[in-house]
Design a protein around this motif. Structure first.
Motif, PDB file in Angstrom:
ATOM      1  N   ALA A   2       0.831  -1.196   0.000  1.00  0.00           N
ATOM      2  CA  ALA A   2       0.000   0.000   0.000  1.00  0.00           C
ATOM      3  C   ALA A   2       0.869   1.251   0.000  1.00  0.00           C
ATOM      4  N   GLN A   3       1.942   1.210   0.761  1.00  0.00           N
ATOM      5  CA  GLN A   3       2.828   2.383   0.797  1.00  0.00           C
ATOM      6  C   GLN A   3       3.394   2.686  -0.585  1.00  0.00           C
ATOM      7  N   ILE A   4       3.800   1.610  -1.281  1.00  0.00           N
ATOM      8  CA  ILE A   4       4.378   1.822  -2.608  1.00  0.00           C
ATOM      9  C   ILE A   4       3.325   2.435  -3.535  1.00  0.00           C
ATOM     10  N   LEU A   5       2.103   1.875  -3.494  1.00  0.00           N
ATOM     11  CA  LEU A   5       1.056   2.403  -4.369  1.00  0.00           C
ATOM     12  C   LEU A   5       0.740   3.852  -4.015  1.00  0.00           C
ATOM     13  N   LEU A   6       0.658   4.129  -2.711  1.00  0.00           N
ATOM     14  CA  LEU A   6       0.389   5.508  -2.292  1.00  0.00           C
ATOM     15  C   LEU A   6       1.499   6.428  -2.769  1.00  0.00           C
ATOM     16  N   PHE A   7       2.727   5.951  -2.610  1.00  0.00           N
ATOM     17  CA  PHE A   7       3.855   6.780  -3.021  1.00  0.00           C
ATOM     18  C   PHE A   7       3.759   7.093  -4.507  1.00  0.00           C
ATOM     19  N   ILE A   8       3.375   6.076  -5.294  1.00  0.00           N
ATOM     20  CA  ILE A   8       3.297   6.301  -6.743  1.00  0.00           C
ATOM     21  C   ILE A   8       2.186   7.297  -7.070  1.00  0.00           C
ATOM     22  N   ALA A   9       1.036   7.152  -6.380  1.00  0.00           N
ATOM     23  CA  ALA A   9      -0.062   8.082  -6.652  1.00  0.00           C
ATOM     24  C   ALA A   9       0.351   9.512  -6.311  1.00  0.00           C
ATOM     25  N   PHE A  10       0.973   9.693  -5.147  1.00  0.00           N
ATOM     26  CA  PHE A  10       1.428  11.042  -4.786  1.00  0.00           C
ATOM     27  C   PHE A  10       2.515  11.511  -5.746  1.00  0.00           C
ATOM     28  N   PHE A  11       3.362  10.568  -6.132  1.00  0.00           N
ATOM     29  CA  PHE A  11       4.436  10.915  -7.049  1.00  0.00           C
ATOM     30  C   PHE A  11       3.859  11.475  -8.347  1.00  0.00           C
ATOM     31  N   MET A  12       2.777  10.849  -8.838  1.00  0.00           N
ATOM     32  CA  MET A  12       2.163  11.335 -10.071  1.00  0.00           C
ATOM     33  C   MET A  12       1.717  12.781  -9.918  1.00  0.00           C
ATOM     34  N   ALA A  13       1.145  13.074  -8.756  1.00  0.00           N
ATOM     35  CA  ALA A  13       0.636  14.437  -8.561  1.00  0.00           C
ATOM     36  C   ALA A  13       1.780  15.433  -8.432  1.00  0.00           C
ATOM     37  N   PHE A  14       2.747  15.085  -7.601  1.00  0.00           N
ATOM     38  CA  PHE A  14       3.760  16.093  -7.256  1.00  0.00           C
ATOM     39  C   PHE A  14       4.845  16.183  -8.319  1.00  0.00           C
ATOM     40  N   SER A  15       5.192  15.037  -8.941  1.00  0.00           N
ATOM     41  CA  SER A  15       6.278  15.102  -9.914  1.00  0.00           C
ATOM     42  C   SER A  15       5.863  15.929 -11.125  1.00  0.00           C
ATOM     43  N   VAL A  16       4.561  15.888 -11.461  1.00  0.00           N
ATOM     44  CA  VAL A  16       4.114  16.711 -12.584  1.00  0.00           C
ATOM     45  C   VAL A  16       4.289  18.191 -12.246  1.00  0.00           C
ATOM     46  N   LYS A  17       3.999  18.539 -11.010  1.00  0.00           N
ATOM     47  CA  LYS A  17       4.065  19.953 -10.637  1.00  0.00           C
ATOM     48  C   LYS A  17       5.501  20.429 -10.489  1.00  0.00           C
ATOM     49  N   VAL A  18       6.422  19.525 -10.059  1.00  0.00           N
ATOM     50  CA  VAL A  18       7.790  19.994  -9.725  1.00  0.00           C
ATOM     51  C   VAL A  18       8.503  20.682 -10.877  1.00  0.00           C
ATOM     52  N   PRO A  19       8.555  20.242 -12.097  1.00  0.00           N
ATOM     53  CA  PRO A  19       8.262  18.948 -12.636  1.00  0.00           C
ATOM     54  C   PRO A  19       9.514  18.106 -12.682  1.00  0.00           C
ATOM     55  N   MET A  20       9.345  16.783 -12.515  1.00  0.00           N
ATOM     56  CA  MET A  20      10.513  15.904 -12.580  1.00  0.00           C
ATOM     57  C   MET A  20      10.681  15.376 -13.988  1.00  0.00           C
ATOM     58  N   PHE A  21      11.768  14.666 -14.226  1.00  0.00           N
ATOM     59  CA  PHE A  21      12.208  14.415 -15.581  1.00  0.00           C
ATOM     60  C   PHE A  21      11.181  13.885 -16.592  1.00  0.00           C
ATOM     61  N   PRO A  22      10.542  12.724 -16.416  1.00  0.00           N
ATOM     62  CA  PRO A  22       9.794  12.334 -17.625  1.00  0.00           C
ATOM     63  C   PRO A  22       8.510  13.132 -17.835  1.00  0.00           C
ATOM     64  N   VAL A  23       8.039  13.848 -16.837  1.00  0.00           N
ATOM     65  CA  VAL A  23       6.754  14.548 -16.987  1.00  0.00           C
ATOM     66  C   VAL A  23       6.953  16.063 -16.976  1.00  0.00           C
ATOM     67  N   HIS A  24       8.074  16.506 -17.483  1.00  0.00           N
ATOM     68  CA  HIS A  24       8.376  17.932 -17.399  1.00  0.00           C
ATOM     69  C   HIS A  24       7.945  18.701 -18.635  1.00  0.00           C
ATOM     70  N   THR A  25       7.445  17.986 -19.668  1.00  0.00           N
ATOM     71  CA  THR A  25       7.353  18.653 -20.969  1.00  0.00           C
ATOM     72  C   THR A  25       6.323  19.779 -21.019  1.00  0.00           C
ATOM     73  N   TRP A  26       5.411  19.811 -20.041  1.00  0.00           N
ATOM     74  CA  TRP A  26       4.428  20.904 -20.087  1.00  0.00           C
ATOM     75  C   TRP A  26       5.066  22.234 -19.717  1.00  0.00           C
ATOM     76  N   LEU A  27       6.127  22.173 -18.923  1.00  0.00           N
ATOM     77  CA  LEU A  27       6.637  23.420 -18.341  1.00  0.00           C
ATOM     78  C   LEU A  27       7.212  24.381 -19.385  1.00  0.00           C
ATOM     79  N   PRO A  28       8.097  23.920 -20.284  1.00  0.00           N
ATOM     80  CA  PRO A  28       8.609  24.874 -21.271  1.00  0.00           C
ATOM     81  C   PRO A  28       7.490  25.493 -22.102  1.00  0.00           C
TER      82      PRO A  28
END
Lengths: 484, 494
Positions: free
Chosen positions: B209-235
């Protein structure tokens, strides 16, 4: 006890029926094209119905007419909301219909008859009453869609609606007859207890259930029984579309509750699987097809399909939590689509329908306030906080998570992401694009006030959703406290 | 307390209220009134957040300035606000930027002024709400609501490809958020009906459950940060957004994502964070190195700074996932500093764009000849962006690299390449734009920055220098909160 006081719980229905008859006659004797007197009478009738429903409310569950008719908190709440929806629909559509010469006494009477059908459906506790209410509603709606006789597309829509609706009614009746064969009763509560005590022919029962679910799916317009929805929404004059797309959804919810939950709760293992398939297909097809539409009414039709799929997710969770959230979803959906269709009606003029997406281009420059209201409505439909649409989705998803349907929840979430795209596109058209025409938007004061209330309502309910949520939850809970 | 209202509520609702007032001034006939009202609102909004800093108890752990009311009793949802050292700093940063953005758009925005100013004020309040929420649903509502004004800002006042950028921005971030919603609902049901974030911190959760939760939160936060594979919206979003939008996006919105890691992912799923930290560090290092190289090749100034932001935010996530005090504190200081620097760089580019209406590097050259004062400011910020000691850019990067050395030398080695790449892309751009002979007629007709621009850039220059020379006031408020977090993270929740 006098005869009249035994009818206590059905006073609202009786009052409505009497008033429709009065209105039909009164309409003959009032001159004038604008039908102001008739219109006011209708609104007064709706107000009267509300007052009666509130005044005759009693705690607990009352049965009437040998258990054919039930009066509980859920029915009262749904009826009140239906009056509200019908009344709002009339305010929005009055000038539209007047401009097209459709605002006639017959139309108003048919609207009230359809309302009566909804009320009977909402309060039915027997398959026969359910069916009677449904047919009264459906027949009135068929006639209403066909009212614009000189329009080929409206006539076609009416034909499709009628034929497929009749087919669905047939399926439903067939299913009900099988349930009757298996349990020996048509009473909602008796069916439930008969199944619980065990019936000899389980196969017949499940077979009946399949037909009932198919019939329900037709009426709700969920995939794969959705074919009529886009054509009817598109073809019918906008005011009629609004009527079909709003209040009857409340009655349809009541129908689902009465038949699947109150009568067939013991068969939940069977129907929740069926509903899951219907829900996923509807959310997928509804949301994806809506992207391709250029006509706003057609887009709303597909979005309705998707919304009904979402509502089913709440129902199939199979808990009071789930039913309450589904009811909340239905109510919120009705409020949002009243606003959405209301906006089309406001923008349209004589000879101009305003039902194409491009008609909304640059609305922010023509009327910032209207554009802002539409923005709120669209974000609400997409389920973005702080609008009420978010809480509707939130409650449904919460119930589904509670029931352990995590994959279904993730699918629902992904499809609502797809759905967000086409709602956003409307916001984009209104705010980012240049208008195609600069014609002044001419609004009646009553409907412009109403659209403001509607849009702001979506926002205010989004900031303080607690009360409405609790009302829905409590009313579902109370009506499921079975008397036996 | 201000007039009987809690400070945090005031910090959230005052700007929103002013935003509504500004919107009510209506069309562009009242543009002047809208501007002054917006300025008043944003400055007041900043002033009311100052007591949060002065009244903050640096030694106390836990939340301060707490306010709690029932909101939706049916789901046990509360209007629950409170800040620790981490979130307090970002509320301050956000409120600090709002007046700057209002001033930056003072003359440049001519169309629908009231709506523009209102959008920024409302967004400012909402972002304060994100940082102050201690109830998961309240957090989520603010988190999503943040998208609406930004969507409108990019879409209405943005560049030629603004519609594409706005929709991409919205859908990208919505995808992540919705998965977070599922995670929150799961936590709600597991915790026996609570949306209190702090209660989630204490919950025992099995590893899967922790791993799944981490992934779900990761999806939300990594897009906003943005982290490497999901950064393309920022430029895309940056290039199309108006200057003010870029500033808020870079200075504040990216921080919201990083903040989410600290408030949700790490304390709620510490075991999953530990076991997935390798992947997170890898993604961060890819962002630092690869995106740094991508920035080098950009021909559009805004795009260059956007990629530089992604690279710098890689530093932040790297600092988080090496799990030591240097790393996390350094990352937080880097976030604040990056806010100042990237905001300032976008404002500098805005200054040029307002005059020449181009963001292409090739359209410039020799700007120093015509705009000496501006060139000096730009120099300072460019240097800070490449991590020059004495500017705020240095402090955070240095601390993160120190932390990384403790964890693994090669992490530190790769991370330190940013000092080379950062200097390369920033200074090379600076050289091509500012130095050399006057390149064309447009540049020849440039006039130096006016008082309004001087004021904004000076404020930011002071901030960059002060934070670089004397970072103690920043570290001081962070210290207790970061230590608490680390202690909490060290305990297994299995």
């Amino acid at each position: 006890m006098s005869f009249l006081s035994t009818l206590y719980s059905a006073y609202a229905e009786i009052f409505l029926l009497v008033m429709v008859s009065v209105i039909l006659i009164a309409d003959l004797f009032t001159a004038g094209r604008t039908k102001t007197v008739t219109y006011l009478l209708v609104q007064v009738t709706l107000l009267g119905c509300s007052l009666i429903t509130v005044a005759t409310h009693r705690d607990g569950i009352d049965h009437l007419f040998h258990h054919m008719f039930v009066d509980d908190l859920m029915s009262d709440v749904l009826k009140l909301l239906s009056y509200m929806a019908i009344s709002m629909m009339l305010v929005y559509s009055r000038s539209y219909l007047l401009a097209r010469g459709l605002f006639s006494g017959e139309f108003l009477a048919l609207v009230l008859f359809s309302l009566l059908g909804m009320m009977v459906m909402i309060s039915a506790s027997n398959f026969i009453t359910l069916y009677l209410g449904l047919e009264l509603l459906s027949l009135s709606l068929y006639a209403i869609v066909a009212l614009q006789r000189d329009s080929a597309i409206a006539t076609e829509a009416a034909m499709k609606y009628f034929i497929l609706g009749a087919l669905a009614s047939g399926l439903l009746l067939y299913g009900m007859s099988m349930l009757y064969g298996a349990t020996g009763t048509l009473d909602v509560n008796a069916v439930s207890s008969a199944i619980q005590h065990g019936v000899p022919n389980k196969a017949l029962l499940v077979f009946g259930l399949v037909f009932v679910v198919a019939g329900l799916a037709f009426k709700l317009g969920v995939v794969p029984f959705h074919m009529w929805v886009p054509d009817v929404y598109h073809g019918a004059p906008t005011a009629m579309t609004m009527l079909i797309g709003t209040a009857p959804k409340l009655a349809a919810f009541a129908f689902v509750m009465r038949i699947l939950v109150e009568a067939l709760q013991p068969l939940m293992v069977h129907w929740s699987g069926m509903l899951a398939i219907l829900a996923v297909l509807s959310m997928a097809l509804g949301n994806i097809s809506a992207i391709a539409q250029t006509n706003l009414k057609r887009m709303f039709a597909y979005s309705t399909i998707a919304h009904m799929g979402f509502l089913l997710v709440g129902v199939l969770s199979g808990s009071n939590e789930g039913y309450g959230s589904a009811m909340f979803y239905a109510v919120v959906y009705v409020i949002m689509s009243l606003g959405g269709f209301g906006m089309i009606l406001l923008m349209s003029r004589e000879g101009f329908e305003a039902d194409k997406l491009s008609d909304f281009k640059g609305l922010n420059q023509r009327s910032p306030w209207l554009a802002f209201m539409m923005l709120l409505l669209m974000f609400s439909m997409a389920g973005v906080p702080p609008t009420v649409g978010f809480y509707a989705k939130f409650a449904v998803l919460n119930a589904a998570v509670q029931a352990g349907h995590i994959p279904l929840v993730i699918l629902a979430v992904l499809f609502s992401l797809i759905g967000a795209f086409y709602y956003l596109r409307i916001v984009k058209l209104m705010y980012f694009d240049a208008p195609e025409s600069h014609e002044r938007i001419y609004m009646q004061p009553d409907s412009s006030l109403l659209i403001s209330l509607n849009g702001l309502g979506v926002l205010i309910l989004g900031i303080l959703p607690g009360t409405l949520m609790s009302v829905c939850a409590v009313s579902v809970q109370q009506s499921l406290l079975l008397p036996h | 307390m201000i007039f009987g209202f809690h400070l945090l509520s005031v910090a959230i609702w005052l700007p929103i209220l002013f935003g509504i007032l500004v919107m009510a001034t209506g069309n562009d006939r009242n543009a002047a009134m809208a501007r002054y009202l917006a300025l008043a609102g944003s400055i007041l909004g900043f002033l009311v957040t100052i007591p949060l800093y002065t009244g903050f108890d640096r030694m106390a752990s836990g939340m301060q300035f707490v306010e709690i009311h029932n909101w939706i009793p049916r789901f046990n949802i509360h209007y629950h606000l409170g800040v620790d050292g981490i979130s307090m700093l970002f509320i301050l940063l956000n409120s600090f930027f709002t007046p700057l953005v209002v001033i930056a758009g003072w003359q440049v925005i001519e169309k629908r002024v009231a709506q523009y100013m209102a959008a920024f004020l409302i967004m400012s309040g909402i972002i304060n709400g994100v940082f102050a929420s201690l109830d998961a649903v309240l957090f989520y509502v603010f988190w999503e609501a943040m998208l609406i004004p930004m969507f409108v800002i990019i879409g209405v006042w943005g560049g030629p490809n603004r519609v594409y950028a706005a929709i991409k921005f919205f859908l990208y971030t919505l995808l992540g958020s919705l998965l977070m919603l599922v995670a929150l609902l799961y936590l709600y049901n597991q915790s026996g009906g609570s949306f209190e974030i702090l209660e989630y911190h204490q919950m025992m959760i099995p590893m899967t459950a922790q791993i799944l939760l981490f992934i779900a939160f990761f999806m939300a936060f990594s897009v906003k940060v943005p982290m490497f594979p999901v950064h393309t919206w920022l430029p895309d979003a940056h290039v199309e957004a108006p200057t003010g939008g870029s500033v808020i996006l870079a200075a504040i919105m990216l921080k919201v994502g990083a903040y989410g890691f600290l408030r949700f992912s790490m304390p709620i799923a510490p075991d999953a964070s530990h076991s997935l930290s390798g992947a997170m560090i890898a993604l961060s290092l890819i962002a630092v190195v690869y995106i740094g190289l991508v920035a080098l090749t950009q021909s559009d100034m805004k795009k260059l700074v956007a990629y530089s932001s992604i690279s710098h935010m890689g530093f932040v996530t790297l600092g988080f996932f090496i799990f030591n005090a240097y790393g996390i504190e350094g990352a937080l200081i880097q976030m604040v500093s990056h806010g100042f620097i990237s905001g300032a760089l976008f404002l500098c580019i805005g200054v040029l764009y307002d005059r020449v209406h181009s963001r292409q590097i090739v359209d410039y050259g020799g700007v120093a000849n015509k705009m000496p004062v501006f060139a000096a400011f730009f120099m300072l910020f460019a240097m800070a962006n490449s991590g020059l000691p004495g500017t705020s850019g240095f402090v955070g990067e240095f601390m993160v690299i120190m932390g990384a050395v403790k964890a693994n030398f090669w992490y530190a080695f790769l991370a330190a390449t940013t000092l080379v790449f950062g200097a390369a892309y920033t200074l090379w751009m600076y050289k091509r734009v500012i130095f050399g002979p006057v390149a064309n007629d447009h540049v020849a007709h440039l006039h130096d920055i006016n008082l309004r621009e001087k004021v904004i850039l000076s404020i930011l220059a002071i901030a960059v220098l002060v934070a670089g020379l004397y970072p103690l006031p920043l570290g001081e408020v962070l210290h207790t909160s970061v230590n608490d977090l680390l202690v909490h993270m060290a305990r297994s929740k299995l």
